[in-house]
Design a protein around this motif. Structure first.
Motif, PDB file in Angstrom:
ATOM      1  N   ALA A  78      -4.240   1.376  -8.300  1.00 11.77           N
ATOM      2  CA  ALA A  78      -4.957   0.158  -7.941  1.00 11.77           C
ATOM      3  C   ALA A  78      -4.330  -1.067  -8.606  1.00 11.77           C
ATOM      4  N   LYS A  79      -3.945  -0.932  -9.867  1.00  9.92           N
ATOM      5  CA  LYS A  79      -3.394  -2.072 -10.598  1.00  9.92           C
ATOM      6  C   LYS A  79      -2.076  -2.532  -9.989  1.00  9.92           C
ATOM      7  N   ASP A  80      -1.174  -1.595  -9.685  1.00  8.86           N
ATOM      8  CA  ASP A  80       0.117  -1.960  -9.103  1.00  8.86           C
ATOM      9  C   ASP A  80      -0.051  -2.533  -7.703  1.00  8.86           C
ATOM     10  N   PHE A  81      -1.006  -1.954  -6.952  1.00  3.15           N
ATOM     11  CA  PHE A  81      -1.268  -2.453  -5.605  1.00  3.15           C
ATOM     12  C   PHE A  81      -1.714  -3.909  -5.668  1.00  3.15           C
ATOM     13  N   LEU A  82      -2.642  -4.214  -6.593  1.00  2.00           N
ATOM     14  CA  LEU A  82      -3.136  -5.576  -6.729  1.00  2.00           C
ATOM     15  C   LEU A  82      -2.022  -6.538  -7.110  1.00  2.00           C
ATOM     16  N   GLU A 128      -0.874  -9.807  -4.909  1.00  2.00           N
ATOM     17  CA  GLU A 128      -0.872 -11.162  -5.461  1.00  2.00           C
ATOM     18  C   GLU A 128       0.513 -11.796  -5.359  1.00  2.00           C
ATOM     19  N   ARG A 129       1.553 -10.978  -5.523  1.00  2.00           N
ATOM     20  CA  ARG A 129       2.920 -11.484  -5.402  1.00  2.00           C
ATOM     21  C   ARG A 129       3.186 -11.928  -3.963  1.00  2.00           C
ATOM     22  N   VAL A 130       2.700 -11.144  -2.991  1.00  2.00           N
ATOM     23  CA  VAL A 130       2.849 -11.516  -1.581  1.00  2.00           C
ATOM     24  C   VAL A 130       2.126 -12.830  -1.302  1.00  2.00           C
ATOM     25  N   LEU A 137      -5.139 -16.269   2.629  1.00  2.00           N
ATOM     26  CA  LEU A 137      -5.457 -14.932   2.130  1.00  2.00           C
ATOM     27  C   LEU A 137      -6.560 -15.089   1.094  1.00  2.00           C
ATOM     28  N   ARG A 138      -7.717 -14.542   1.376  1.00  2.51           N
ATOM     29  CA  ARG A 138      -8.866 -14.763   0.509  1.00  2.51           C
ATOM     30  C   ARG A 138      -9.196 -13.501  -0.270  1.00  2.51           C
ATOM     31  N   PRO A 139      -9.158 -13.541  -1.625  1.00  2.00           N
ATOM     32  CA  PRO A 139      -9.488 -12.353  -2.405  1.00  2.00           C
ATOM     33  C   PRO A 139     -10.969 -12.039  -2.323  1.00  2.00           C
ATOM     34  N   LEU A 140     -11.289 -10.755  -2.179  1.00  2.00           N
ATOM     35  CA  LEU A 140     -12.673 -10.307  -2.110  1.00  2.00           C
ATOM     36  C   LEU A 140     -13.022  -9.454  -3.310  1.00  2.00           C
ATOM     37  N   GLY A 141     -12.230  -9.473  -4.336  1.00  4.36           N
ATOM     38  CA  GLY A 141     -12.405  -8.574  -5.459  1.00  4.36           C
ATOM     39  C   GLY A 141     -11.027  -8.192  -5.924  1.00  4.36           C
ATOM     40  N   LYS A 142     -10.933  -7.342  -6.911  1.00  2.43           N
ATOM     41  CA  LYS A 142      -9.631  -7.015  -7.480  1.00  2.43           C
ATOM     42  C   LYS A 142      -8.761  -6.196  -6.539  1.00  2.43           C
ATOM     43  N   TYR A 143      -9.406  -5.505  -5.575  1.00  2.52           N
ATOM     44  CA  TYR A 143      -8.598  -4.646  -4.718  1.00  2.52           C
ATOM     45  C   TYR A 143      -8.549  -5.127  -3.273  1.00  2.52           C
ATOM     46  N   SER A 144      -9.510  -5.914  -2.828  1.00  2.00           N
ATOM     47  CA  SER A 144      -9.679  -6.164  -1.412  1.00  2.00           C
ATOM     48  C   SER A 144      -9.297  -7.578  -1.049  1.00  2.00           C
ATOM     49  N   GLN A 204       0.823  -1.215   0.000  1.00  2.00           N
ATOM     50  CA  GLN A 204       0.000   0.000   0.000  1.00  2.00           C
ATOM     51  C   GLN A 204       0.860   1.268   0.000  1.00  2.00           C
ATOM     52  N   GLU A 205       1.952   1.222   0.756  1.00  2.00           N
ATOM     53  CA  GLU A 205       2.803   2.406   0.866  1.00  2.00           C
ATOM     54  C   GLU A 205       3.586   2.666  -0.423  1.00  2.00           C
TER      55      GLU A 205
END
Length: 333
Positions: A296-300, A304-306, A319-326, A290-291
């Motif tokens: 949004a794209k780079d954050f996602l 995903e890499r983590v 780690l459960r995805p809730l959408g593209k950002y969450s 986040q920092e």
């Protein structure tokens, strides 16, 4: 009369209409968030060129728009998100005759009415810009609502690549996030544009920026979640940010004094910024994402890499995805 009547008859069958009203918080207040139980619409600019419109189809209000007749583009459209309905797009576009003093019903832009205060299809022809929806089809709550979004008072010139790439990604990500993290609570969205210095055919202002924000409220009108997004009208990644930061940027960009989206009340940090539990290692990595990444794209991509790197050594954690950002970390029994 012989010119206008066939158009109005056509629209009578289509069910499309809208209202230019003195105060849309009284005529169609359902599209504005009420954090803490008080109705807070976005800032309403003063001046005769700013018109408040309750967009309607088949006698049902579908969303609200603040429209600028001088620039011939909307300032913003406000609506409620009720889930991903997979509505179909249509090809017919409508104008708002009340802005032209021609009556209460939406009229087809293919009619030969002389249009002064809003854009037309001819303005966009060979311009290189799409008619970019503010209240988009993908967020529509019904097929009827989707049809209602095809009014030129709900669109602004949008870079074609931006519309079909980075902004589309943002619209889909917002919908998927709200679908997973907010509903069945109440989700409110406001999407707007900032006027730029250039015009299409010396008539229609080309926005310099597109922005959108959401606020999720529980049954007690308390804020669960909120987030904002801002992108230049070029095909660059959209920035994600808090509502407070977005309001600050819009205050500077509009240059009309303090600009508020949800009355300055929906400021709880959103799922993309803080919904990471206290499992130390992964939490630190996610906060690092986040920092380091404001888009949004780079954050996602970072998240995903983590996820791939860690894979949760303890099987009861994932780690459960809730959408593209969450994302959230859950425990299973």
């Amino acid at each position: 009369m012989s010119l206008i009547s066939p158009v109005l008859l056509l629209l009578a069958f289509s069910g499309c209409s809208s209202e230019v009203v003195p105060d849309f918080t009284e005529t169609c207040p359902e599209f504005f968030a009420m954090p803490g139980g008080t109705l807070f619409p976005p800032t309403i600019f003063t001046g005769n060129n700013y018109k408040q419109i309750c967009q309607k189809r088949e006698d049902t209000h579908e969303f609200a728009t603040l429209y600028d007749t001088e620039n011939r583009i909307p300032v913003y459209s406000a609506y409620r998100f009720e889930g991903i309905k997979h509505c179909k797009r249509q090809k017919i576009w409508y104008i708002e005759p009340q802005l032209e003093a021609l009556g209460p019903n939406m009229a087809s832009e293919s009619s030969k009415l002389k249009i002064q205060n809003q854009a037309t299809g001819e303005d966009y022809k060979n311009s290189g810009y799409d008619r970019g929806h503010l209240a988009p089809v993908y967020h529509s709550r019904s097929q009827s609502c989707s049809h209602a979004t095809f009014t030129l008072t709900n669109t602004a010139p949008q870079n074609s690549s931006f519309n079909q790439d980075q902004w589309r990604i943002t619209e889909e990500a917002v919908a998927q996030t709200l679908n997973s993290t907010c509903l069945p609570n109440s989700a409110y969205i406001v999407t707007g544009v900032v006027p730029g210095p250039d015009k299409i055919k010396n008539r229609v202002c080309i926005p310099s920026h597109f922005w959108t924000a959401y606020c999720c409220l529980d049954n007690n009108q308390q804020v669960i979640d909120s987030h904002g997004f801002l992108g230049e009208n070029i095909n660059d990644p959209v920035q994600n940010m808090t509502i407070r930061d977005l309001e600050g940027k819009l205050t500077d960009l509009y240059g009309k004094g303090a600009f508020h989206i949800f009355g300055g009340k929906c400021k709880k940090i959103s799922s993309t910024l803080r919904r990471f539990p206290s499992y130390d290692s992964v939490k630190d990595h996610l906060l690092h994402c986040q920092e380091r990444h404001s888009t949004a794209k780079d954050f996602l991509t970072c998240v995903e890499r983590v996820h791939r790197r860690n894979r949760w050594k303890n099987s009861h954690r994932q780690l459960r995805p809730l959408g593209k950002y969450s994302f959230r970390i859950s425990e299973s029994s």
